[in-house]
Design a protein around this motif. Structure first.
Motif, PDB file in Angstrom:
ATOM      1  N   GLU A  59      54.933   2.912  69.838  1.00 52.59           N
ATOM      2  CA  GLU A  59      55.921   3.667  70.630  1.00 52.59           C
ATOM      3  C   GLU A  59      56.562   4.765  69.772  1.00 52.59           C
ATOM      4  O   GLU A  59      57.763   4.993  69.818  1.00 52.59           O
ATOM      5  CB  GLU A  59      57.015   2.723  71.179  1.00 52.59           C
ATOM      6  CG  GLU A  59      56.494   1.542  71.995  1.00 52.59           C
ATOM      7  CD  GLU A  59      56.086   1.901  73.426  1.00 52.59           C
ATOM      8  OE1 GLU A  59      56.112   3.088  73.799  1.00 52.59           O
ATOM      9  OE2 GLU A  59      55.710   0.964  74.166  1.00 52.59           O
ATOM     10  N   ALA A  74      49.908 -14.689  73.645  1.00 51.61           N
ATOM     11  CA  ALA A  74      50.424 -13.318  73.736  1.00 51.61           C
ATOM     12  C   ALA A  74      49.305 -12.290  73.679  1.00 51.61           C
ATOM     13  O   ALA A  74      49.391 -11.224  74.290  1.00 51.61           O
ATOM     14  CB  ALA A  74      51.433 -13.066  72.620  1.00 51.61           C
ATOM     15  N   PHE A 125      52.122 -20.390  74.350  1.00 48.06           N
ATOM     16  CA  PHE A 125      51.989 -19.121  75.066  1.00 48.06           C
ATOM     17  C   PHE A 125      51.000 -18.196  74.364  1.00 48.06           C
ATOM     18  O   PHE A 125      51.095 -17.986  73.150  1.00 48.06           O
ATOM     19  CB  PHE A 125      53.377 -18.467  75.141  1.00 48.06           C
ATOM     20  CG  PHE A 125      53.368 -17.088  75.711  1.00 48.06           C
ATOM     21  CD1 PHE A 125      53.216 -16.887  77.075  1.00 48.06           C
ATOM     22  CD2 PHE A 125      53.526 -15.984  74.881  1.00 48.06           C
ATOM     23  CE1 PHE A 125      53.208 -15.608  77.602  1.00 48.06           C
ATOM     24  CE2 PHE A 125      53.520 -14.702  75.402  1.00 48.06           C
ATOM     25  CZ  PHE A 125      53.360 -14.509  76.763  1.00 48.06           C
ATOM     26  N   PHE A 168      51.932 -18.029  70.577  1.00 41.79           N
ATOM     27  CA  PHE A 168      53.257 -18.427  70.102  1.00 41.79           C
ATOM     28  C   PHE A 168      53.578 -19.725  70.822  1.00 41.79           C
ATOM     29  O   PHE A 168      53.841 -19.706  72.027  1.00 41.79           O
ATOM     30  CB  PHE A 168      54.304 -17.361  70.426  1.00 41.79           C
ATOM     31  CG  PHE A 168      54.063 -16.049  69.721  1.00 41.79           C
ATOM     32  CD1 PHE A 168      54.202 -15.953  68.339  1.00 41.79           C
ATOM     33  CD2 PHE A 168      53.715 -14.913  70.435  1.00 41.79           C
ATOM     34  CE1 PHE A 168      53.998 -14.740  67.679  1.00 41.79           C
ATOM     35  CE2 PHE A 168      53.502 -13.703  69.777  1.00 41.79           C
ATOM     36  CZ  PHE A 168      53.642 -13.618  68.403  1.00 41.79           C
ATOM     37  N   GLU A 188      52.270  -2.934  80.347  1.00 38.23           N
ATOM     38  CA  GLU A 188      53.716  -3.009  80.564  1.00 38.23           C
ATOM     39  C   GLU A 188      54.379  -3.860  79.492  1.00 38.23           C
ATOM     40  O   GLU A 188      53.709  -4.457  78.635  1.00 38.23           O
ATOM     41  CB  GLU A 188      54.012  -3.522  81.966  1.00 38.23           C
ATOM     42  CG  GLU A 188      53.596  -4.958  82.185  1.00 38.23           C
ATOM     43  CD  GLU A 188      53.735  -5.373  83.652  1.00 38.23           C
ATOM     44  OE1 GLU A 188      53.824  -6.589  83.901  1.00 38.23           O
ATOM     45  OE2 GLU A 188      53.748  -4.474  84.531  1.00 38.23           O
ATOM     46  N   SER A 189      55.688  -3.895  79.519  1.00 36.46           N
ATOM     47  CA  SER A 189      56.462  -4.652  78.541  1.00 36.46           C
ATOM     48  C   SER A 189      56.007  -6.113  78.519  1.00 36.46           C
ATOM     49  O   SER A 189      55.839  -6.730  79.570  1.00 36.46           O
ATOM     50  CB  SER A 189      57.945  -4.563  78.911  1.00 36.46           C
ATOM     51  OG  SER A 189      58.696  -5.182  77.924  1.00 36.46           O
ATOM     52  N   GLY A 190      55.764  -6.630  77.315  1.00 35.95           N
ATOM     53  CA  GLY A 190      55.368  -8.026  77.179  1.00 35.95           C
ATOM     54  C   GLY A 190      53.871  -8.254  77.286  1.00 35.95           C
ATOM     55  O   GLY A 190      53.399  -9.398  77.235  1.00 35.95           O
ATOM     56  N   SER A 191      53.090  -7.176  77.400  1.00 33.83           N
ATOM     57  CA  SER A 191      51.645  -7.351  77.578  1.00 33.83           C
ATOM     58  C   SER A 191      50.914  -7.651  76.265  1.00 33.83           C
ATOM     59  O   SER A 191      49.714  -7.928  76.273  1.00 33.83           O
ATOM     60  CB  SER A 191      51.028  -6.116  78.257  1.00 33.83           C
ATOM     61  OG  SER A 191      51.316  -4.943  77.529  1.00 33.83           O
ATOM     62  N   GLY A 192      51.627  -7.573  75.131  1.00 38.96           N
ATOM     63  CA  GLY A 192      51.015  -7.962  73.855  1.00 38.96           C
ATOM     64  C   GLY A 192      50.673  -6.800  72.940  1.00 38.96           C
ATOM     65  O   GLY A 192      50.044  -6.994  71.897  1.00 38.96           O
ATOM     66  N   LYS A 193      51.109  -5.597  73.288  1.00 35.38           N
ATOM     67  CA  LYS A 193      50.763  -4.398  72.509  1.00 35.38           C
ATOM     68  C   LYS A 193      51.259  -4.488  71.062  1.00 35.38           C
ATOM     69  O   LYS A 193      50.494  -4.286  70.115  1.00 35.38           O
ATOM     70  CB  LYS A 193      51.353  -3.137  73.168  1.00 35.38           C
ATOM     71  CG  LYS A 193      50.971  -2.948  74.627  1.00 35.38           C
ATOM     72  CD  LYS A 193      51.546  -1.661  75.203  1.00 35.38           C
ATOM     73  CE  LYS A 193      53.059  -1.595  75.267  1.00 35.38           C
ATOM     74  NZ  LYS A 193      53.677  -2.574  76.199  1.00 35.38           N
ATOM     75  N   SER A 194      52.560  -4.778  70.913  1.00 38.47           N
ATOM     76  CA  SER A 194      53.116  -4.813  69.551  1.00 38.47           C
ATOM     77  C   SER A 194      52.559  -5.984  68.753  1.00 38.47           C
ATOM     78  O   SER A 194      52.345  -5.870  67.547  1.00 38.47           O
ATOM     79  CB  SER A 194      54.647  -4.907  69.601  1.00 38.47           C
ATOM     80  OG  SER A 194      55.175  -3.725  70.145  1.00 38.47           O
ATOM     81  N   THR A 195      52.327  -7.101  69.428  1.00 38.06           N
ATOM     82  CA  THR A 195      51.732  -8.257  68.745  1.00 38.06           C
ATOM     83  C   THR A 195      50.372  -7.870  68.181  1.00 38.06           C
ATOM     84  O   THR A 195      50.060  -8.151  67.012  1.00 38.06           O
ATOM     85  CB  THR A 195      51.606  -9.448  69.716  1.00 38.06           C
ATOM     86  OG1 THR A 195      52.910  -9.749  70.239  1.00 38.06           O
ATOM     87  CG2 THR A 195      51.036 -10.677  69.034  1.00 38.06           C
TER      88      THR A 195
HETATM   89  N1  LIG Z   1      57.427 -13.975  67.289  1.00 39.89           N
HETATM   90  C1  LIG Z   1      57.313 -14.300  68.582  1.00 39.89           C
HETATM   91  N2  LIG Z   1      57.597 -15.544  69.011  1.00 39.89           N
HETATM   92  C2  LIG Z   1      57.448 -15.895  70.298  1.00 39.89           C
HETATM   93  N3  LIG Z   1      57.028 -15.052  71.258  1.00 39.89           N
HETATM   94  C3  LIG Z   1      56.743 -13.796  70.904  1.00 39.89           C
HETATM   95  C4  LIG Z   1      56.862 -13.347  69.547  1.00 39.89           C
HETATM   96  N4  LIG Z   1      56.500 -12.041  69.500  1.00 39.89           N
HETATM   97  C5  LIG Z   1      56.157 -11.694  70.745  1.00 39.89           C
HETATM   98  N5  LIG Z   1      56.301 -12.743  71.597  1.00 39.89           N
HETATM   99  C6  LIG Z   1      56.003 -12.730  73.035  1.00 39.89           C
HETATM  100  O1  LIG Z   1      54.694 -12.230  73.206  1.00 39.89           O
HETATM  101  C7  LIG Z   1      54.621 -11.403  74.369  1.00 39.89           C
HETATM  102  C8  LIG Z   1      54.091 -10.037  73.978  1.00 39.89           C
HETATM  103  O2  LIG Z   1      55.091  -9.360  73.210  1.00 39.89           O
HETATM  104  P1  LIG Z   1      54.849  -7.925  72.613  1.00 39.89           P
HETATM  105  O3  LIG Z   1      56.048  -7.578  71.820  1.00 39.89           O
HETATM  106  O4  LIG Z   1      53.545  -7.887  71.918  1.00 39.89           O
HETATM  107  O5  LIG Z   1      54.773  -7.033  73.929  1.00 39.89           O
HETATM  108  P2  LIG Z   1      54.726  -5.449  74.098  1.00 39.89           P
HETATM  109  O6  LIG Z   1      53.542  -5.161  74.957  1.00 39.89           O
HETATM  110  O7  LIG Z   1      54.794  -4.793  72.775  1.00 39.89           O
HETATM  111  O8  LIG Z   1      56.045  -5.165  74.949  1.00 39.89           O
HETATM  112  P3  LIG Z   1      57.064  -3.907  74.880  1.00 39.89           P
HETATM  113  O9  LIG Z   1      56.417  -2.809  75.706  1.00 39.89           O
HETATM  114  O10 LIG Z   1      58.290  -4.428  75.546  1.00 39.89           O
HETATM  115  O11 LIG Z   1      57.269  -3.510  73.461  1.00 39.89           O
HETATM  116  C9  LIG Z   1      56.028 -11.365  74.950  1.00 39.89           C
HETATM  117  O12 LIG Z   1      56.085 -12.307  75.983  1.00 39.89           O
HETATM  118  C10 LIG Z   1      56.901 -11.783  73.792  1.00 39.89           C
HETATM  119  O13 LIG Z   1      58.065 -12.403  74.238  1.00 39.89           O
END
Ligand SMILES: Nc1ncnc2c1ncn2[C@@H]1O[C@H](COP(=O)(O)OP(=O)(O)OP(=O)(O)O)[C@@H](O)[C@H]1O
Ligand SMILES: [Mg+2]
Length: 251
Positions: free
Chosen positions: A168, A19, A17, A14, A38-45
């Motif tokens: 989740e 992800a 950055f 992104f 942990e939160s922000g590690s990229g799981k949902s991406t």
């Molecule tokens: N559309 C986007 N634009 C910019 N940055 C993004 C976007 N989607 C995700 N990110 C960033 O990518 C990183 C990973 O986000 P992601 O949602 O995949 O984390 P996660 O592991 O699912 O976290 P959580 O446990 O909080 O759900 C984060 O730093 C987030 O801010």
């Protein structure tokens, strides 16, 4: 065995950055890959890439050997049925203006199931997720969180998918309800042989549900392998930290 889902070198940026950074994974039929970090590690991406809601900047994802991002329109139409999402909040999957029965019928209709089968098929789906046909006429807001999530799971399996992506999916539920819904997932998996890409921040959940584990930290895989071996002897300091945090929570 051929993997239902395979990712090789999957990368998503992104802006500047990264992800998701060069991630490899594979899930065989009937198995569950737990994706933790942990939160922000990229799981949902990563989950959104697998659902084809985001396009990776590098790497490939294949579903039954077909590249998700270069398949023909007609293959994609078929593939769409083969992977389904179970989100954290079932309200994102269910139409609040429709009853449970109508929500399921809507999905069956989208799958081309003839109208005269909707009622019986909906009742079957409810039974598969351990709800009775009594729930057919209820609206989503009349259900408990656990019940609504069961309906969302029923909706997801209506097309007999090969792969469920769960982001989740039990995190918002109380511990006792969580265990019941996890058991439903496990039963369905036995019945349908569906593969699961199961995202969670909770190691207790993956311990319960996942055959294999992918541990992410800042978008990179820091550990992977069979769940019991990873949790028994975590090689990576980050996984050790996660485990330590979990035992504190359980103390
Ligand atoms: N559309 C986007 N634009 C910019 N940055 C993004 C976007 N989607 C995700 N990110 C960033 O990518 C990183 C990973 O986000 P992601 O949602 O995949 O984390 P996660 O592991 O699912 O976290 P959580 O446990 O909080 O759900 C984060 O730093 C987030 O801010
Ligand atoms: Mg997330």
């Amino acid at each position: 065995m051929t993997a239902v889902l395979r990712g090789v070198g999957v990368t998503k940026r992104f802006g500047g950055f990264t992800a998701v950074d060069d991630v490899d994974f594979a899930i065989e039929p009937g198995r569950t890959l737990g994706v933790v970090g942990e939160s922000g590690s990229g799981k949902s991406t990563l989950g959104r890439i697998v659902m084809r809601l985001l396009t990776p900047d590098a790497g490939s994802v294949t579903l039954d050997g077909h590249n998700l991002f270069s398949m023909s329109r007609s293959t994609l139409r078929l593939a769409r049925r083969m992977f389904q999402l179970v989100p954290q909040d079932p309200r994102n999957a269910l139409n609040p203006a429709m009853t449970v029965g109508e929500n399921l019928a809507f999905q069956l209709r989208a799958q081309g199931v003839p109208r005269n089968e909707w009622r019986a098929r909906s009742a079957d789906l409810l039974e598969m997720v351990s709800l009775t046909a009594d729930y057919t006429h209820a609206y989503p807001h009349e259900l408990s969180g656990g019940q609504a999530q069961r309906v969302a799971i029923g909706r997801a399996i209506a097309s007999r998918p090969r792969l469920l992506v769960c982001d989740e999916a039990v995190s918002a539920l109380d511990k006792s309800v969580q265990a019941q819904v996890l058991n439903t997932f496990a039963d369905l998996q036995k019945q349908l042989g569906v593969a699961m890409f199961f995202i969670t921040h909770d190691l207790a959940v993956v311990e319960h549900i996942a055959d294999d584990l992918l541990v992410l930290n800042r978008g990179r895989v820091v550990e992977s392998g069979e769940t019991h071996s990873v949790l028994a002897a975590p090689a990576d300091p980050y996984t050790q930290e996660l485990l330590a945090a979990r035992s504190v929570m359980h103390a």
